[in-house]
Design an enzyme around this catalytic site. Structure first.
Site, PDB file in Angstrom:
ATOM      1  N   ASP A 228       4.913 -15.267   5.819  1.00 14.16           N
ATOM      2  CA  ASP A 228       3.836 -14.873   5.231  1.00 14.16           C
ATOM      3  C   ASP A 228       3.165 -16.043   4.635  1.00 14.16           C
ATOM      4  O   ASP A 228       3.572 -16.363   3.875  1.00 14.16           O
ATOM      5  CB  ASP A 228       3.906 -13.638   4.763  1.00 14.16           C
ATOM      6  CG  ASP A 228       2.543 -13.371   4.432  1.00 14.16           C
ATOM      7  OD1 ASP A 228       1.556 -13.642   5.009  1.00 14.16           O
ATOM      8  OD2 ASP A 228       2.848 -12.278   3.168  1.00 14.16           O
TER       9      ASP A 228
ATOM     10  N   ASP B  72       8.321  -8.221  29.117  1.00 12.68           N
ATOM     11  CA  ASP B  72       8.594  -6.804  28.543  1.00 12.68           C
ATOM     12  C   ASP B  72       8.575  -5.591  29.612  1.00 12.68           C
ATOM     13  O   ASP B  72       8.043  -5.375  30.657  1.00 12.68           O
ATOM     14  CB  ASP B  72       7.443  -6.440  27.966  1.00 12.68           C
ATOM     15  CG  ASP B  72       7.777  -4.997  27.340  1.00 12.68           C
ATOM     16  OD1 ASP B  72       8.649  -5.403  26.226  1.00 12.68           O
ATOM     17  OD2 ASP B  72       6.895  -3.972  27.203  1.00 12.68           O
TER      18      ASP B  72
ATOM     19  N   GLU C  26      13.127  -8.832  30.408  1.00  9.51           N
ATOM     20  CA  GLU C  26      14.156  -7.718  29.404  1.00  9.51           C
ATOM     21  C   GLU C  26      14.050  -6.435  31.112  1.00  9.51           C
ATOM     22  O   GLU C  26      13.170  -6.368  30.673  1.00  9.51           O
ATOM     23  CB  GLU C  26      12.859  -7.441  28.725  1.00  9.51           C
ATOM     24  CG  GLU C  26      13.333  -5.848  28.016  1.00  9.51           C
ATOM     25  CD  GLU C  26      13.256  -5.388  26.945  1.00  9.51           C
ATOM     26  OE1 GLU C  26      13.650  -4.650  26.080  1.00  9.51           O
ATOM     27  OE2 GLU C  26      12.164  -4.969  27.023  1.00  9.51           O
TER      28      GLU C  26
ATOM     29  N   HIS D 255      15.000  -6.987  18.712  1.00  5.03           N
ATOM     30  CA  HIS D 255      13.824  -6.142  17.988  1.00  5.03           C
ATOM     31  C   HIS D 255      14.391  -4.905  18.976  1.00  5.03           C
ATOM     32  O   HIS D 255      14.179  -4.017  17.351  1.00  5.03           O
ATOM     33  CB  HIS D 255      13.063  -6.914  18.327  1.00  5.03           C
ATOM     34  CG  HIS D 255      11.790  -6.914  19.566  1.00  5.03           C
ATOM     35  ND1 HIS D 255      12.282  -7.205  20.160  1.00  5.03           N
ATOM     36  CD2 HIS D 255      11.019  -5.795  20.043  1.00  5.03           C
ATOM     37  CE1 HIS D 255      11.629  -7.183  21.396  1.00  5.03           C
ATOM     38  NE2 HIS D 255      10.603  -6.059  21.300  1.00  5.03           N
TER      39      HIS D 255
HETATM   40  C1  NOJ Z   1      10.410  -3.037  25.340  1.00  4.74           C
HETATM   41  C2  NOJ Z   1      10.120  -4.056  23.898  1.00  4.74           C
HETATM   42  O1  NOJ Z   1      11.676  -4.644  23.490  1.00  4.74           O
HETATM   43  C3  NOJ Z   1      10.259  -2.796  22.616  1.00  4.74           C
HETATM   44  O2  NOJ Z   1       9.911  -3.174  21.366  1.00  4.74           O
HETATM   45  C4  NOJ Z   1       8.992  -1.793  23.389  1.00  4.74           C
HETATM   46  O3  NOJ Z   1       9.112  -1.169  22.075  1.00  4.74           O
HETATM   47  C5  NOJ Z   1       8.757  -1.086  24.784  1.00  4.74           C
HETATM   48  N1  NOJ Z   1       9.014  -2.748  25.978  1.00  4.74           N
HETATM   49  C6  NOJ Z   1       7.806  -1.349  24.857  1.00  4.74           C
HETATM   50  O4  NOJ Z   1       6.656  -2.626  24.932  1.00  4.74           O
HETATM   51 CA    CA Z   2       0.401 -13.287   6.284  1.00  2.00          CA
END
Ligand code: NOJ
Ligand code: CA
Length: 535
Positions: A22, A200, A257, A322
């Site tokens: 940050d 994604d 992904e 994540h």
């Molecule tokens: C997969 C992503 O990695 C995830 O973090 C997200 O919530 C969903 N796709 C929707 O975009």
């Molecule tokens: Ca910031």
């Protein structure tokens, strides 16, 4: 000799921008923060950064709900900051990969606002609209984030599809105007110099044309079998189209992904590479992320993964992201968890395929325990306490032992892990035996030796009895890697003569010479050995 690309030989580092650094002390990581830490990433030796989304977003799903593909979210900075990030990263030979979130947009995207305005709008078919059935949604599909995947729009009396939150309406990939708008947007970023995209949920882009009901199983947690809303074969023709856009540019890459539930599906992931040249460059297989700590399981996962790939296809490997618990936490091990994390690091960085490192993994960061009141992830809020969501693996990067682990001078958007006095960049940089320096040494060893970066692999010990060993080779170079997943000593014997030298090890001193591959591996030993001559 084969010509290898940067995305095959290099290491890719995933940054979740909200949690990296940050720079203006508002508690949220930002682009300038990433710029300030580029020297660290250069020191670590990575090739490219994959940035989780930084586009303009109302943040219902922390950036995975984009309201403007051509703008940067103000909480992360400005377009000038982004341009500077590209420039500063390139100065350090680091490439930038963006997250391409095009299964859906935000409900606040201007395309959706137009689409929902009237059934006659020219953007109506950019999204997926259907009439209800007897006052109920058009079919039985469920959203991955809970409830029906359909939301009734009172104004026009029709339902729109959302595979995730209702604030994330799904785009209609069967519409060519919509696809062309996506390709145009991709060119905008490619023109800026981004090296590629992570796509994604690429396996969810296309839905059944007839919107048939999904079959239901007796699986207690996930009874729905996603036959008609995911993994539709028509997606491949669109990815071939998308690949042509990428190929208008030199040296760019895509990684998909391919989202599947446990146990993972390597054949499905591999199908997204087409013939190896005409769809995506790489795709994730989540099998290892869904396995427990086991040499045998790791072996069978990678074996299946390599076997599933098309002959010209290239694997990539990942331990965390994540959406999943951090690998060190998943691997359990109690007081041995750091040792396991080290073995996993050597595994990730020496098996065949492009390694993806999730920020903090190089420190052995763990999941952070959070209270209900600290949860911000919509999934965690909905399913607590059965599932606490994804925040636990998204907490701030641990930079030093100062307040907030040096991430920010104010209270961060998610709490800093309480173990930051022990686990942080500053102290681990100074300690040559730290897990951070192990990662760095591995990355630098890969840079020096093609056998490790792009060489072929062959198994020597297949995970029985808790140990795993394999060779990597390229032209004259040959490496032997031995991993002991267990807390007991393991004797291994490979019938292979020659003169060998230890190049990197969690337990042995470098330069130790060997005249055969009969070794007694210490508990959790991970050792990388290079052949230096015949006997
Ligand atoms: C997969 C992503 O990695 C995830 O973090 C997200 O919530 C969903 N796709 C929707 O975009
Ligand atoms: Ca910031």
């Amino acid at each position: 000799m084969k010509d290898y690309k940067w995305w095959q030989s290099g290491v890719i580092y995933q940054i979740y921008p909200r949690s990296f650094f940050d720079s203006n002390n508002d508690g949220i990581g930002d682009i300038n923060g990433i710029i300030q830490k580029l020297d660290y990433l250069q020191w670590l030796g990575i090739e490219a950064i994959w940035l989780s989304p930084i586009n303009k977003s109302p943040m219902y799903d922390f950036g995975y709900d984009i309201s403007d593909y051509y703008d940067i979210d103000p909480s992360y900075g400005t377009m000038e900051d982004f341009d500077r990030l590209i420039e500063e990263a390139h100065k350090r030979n680091i490439k930038i990969i963006m997250d391409l979130v095009v299964n859906h947009t935000s409900h606040l995207h201007k395309w959706f606002i137009k689409s929902r305005s009237s059934p006659d709008n020219d953007k109506r078919n950019w999204y997926i609209w259907r009439k209800g059935k007897n006052g109920a949604p058009p079919n039985n599909w469920k959203s991955a984030f809970g409830g029906s995947a359909w939301e009734l729009d009172i104004e026009t009396g029709e339902y729109y599809l959302h595979s995730f939150l209702k604030e994330q309406p799904d785009l209609n990939w069967r519409n060519s105007d919509m696809r062309n708008a996506i390709y145009k947007m991709m060119r905008f970023w490619l023109d800026k110099g981004v090296a590629g995209f992570r796509l994604d949920v690429v396996n969810w882009f296309v839905k059944d044309e007839k919107f048939r009901d999904n079959p239901w199983t007796i699986r207690p947690l996930n009874p729905e079998r996603h036959k008609y809303d995911r993994n539709r074969p028509e997606v491949h023709q669109y990815l071939k189209e998308l690949r042509k856009v990428i190929d208008e540019y030199d040296n760019r890459m895509t990684v998909g992904e391919v989202f599947t539930l446990p146990p993972g599906d390597p054949e499905l992931s591999a199908s997204f590479l087409g013939n190896g040249h005409d769809e995506l460059h790489m795709a994730f297989d989540f099998s290892i992320m869904y396995r427990l700590w086991s040499a045998r399981q790791f072996y069978t996962c990678i074996k299946k993964w390599y076997k599933a790939l098309p002959p010209e296809g290239w694997p990539c490997n990942v331990l965390s992201n994540h959406d999943q618990p951090r690998s060190r936490t998943r691997f359990l091990g109690g007081s041995d968890s750091e040792k396991r994390a080290r073995v996993a690091a050597v595994f990730l960085l020496t098996i065949k395929g492009t390694p993806f490192i999730y920020y903090g993994e190089e420190l052995g960061m763990t999941n952070t325990r959070l209270r209900r009141s600290e949860i911000v992830d919509p999934l965690g809020k909905r399913y607590w306490p059965v599932y606490s969501g994804r925040d636990c693996s998204r907490t701030p990067m641990l930079w030093n032992s100062k307040e907030n682990a040096g991430f920010s001078e104010t209270r961060p958007w998610l709490p800093v892990d309480s173990n930051y006095k022990k686990i942080n960049v500053k102290s681990q940089m100074k300690d040559r035996y730290s897990i951070l320096n192990l990662y760095r040494n591995l990355i630098h060893l890969r840079k020096k030796h093609k056998a490790l970066a792009v060489g072929e692999i062959s198994a020597a010990i297949k995970g029985f009895n808790g140990s795993l060993a394999y060779f990597r080779f390229y032209e004259d170079e040959k490496f032997f890697i031995a991993l002991n997943f267990s807390k007991k000593e393991k004797k291994i014997h490979i019938n292979e003569r020659g003169q060998w030298r230890v190049m990197l090890s969690t337990h042995r001193s470098n330069r130790e010479h060997l005249t055969n591959l009969s070794l007694t591996l210490a508990p959790y030993e991970a050792t990388v050995i290079m052949k230096i001559g015949e006997l």
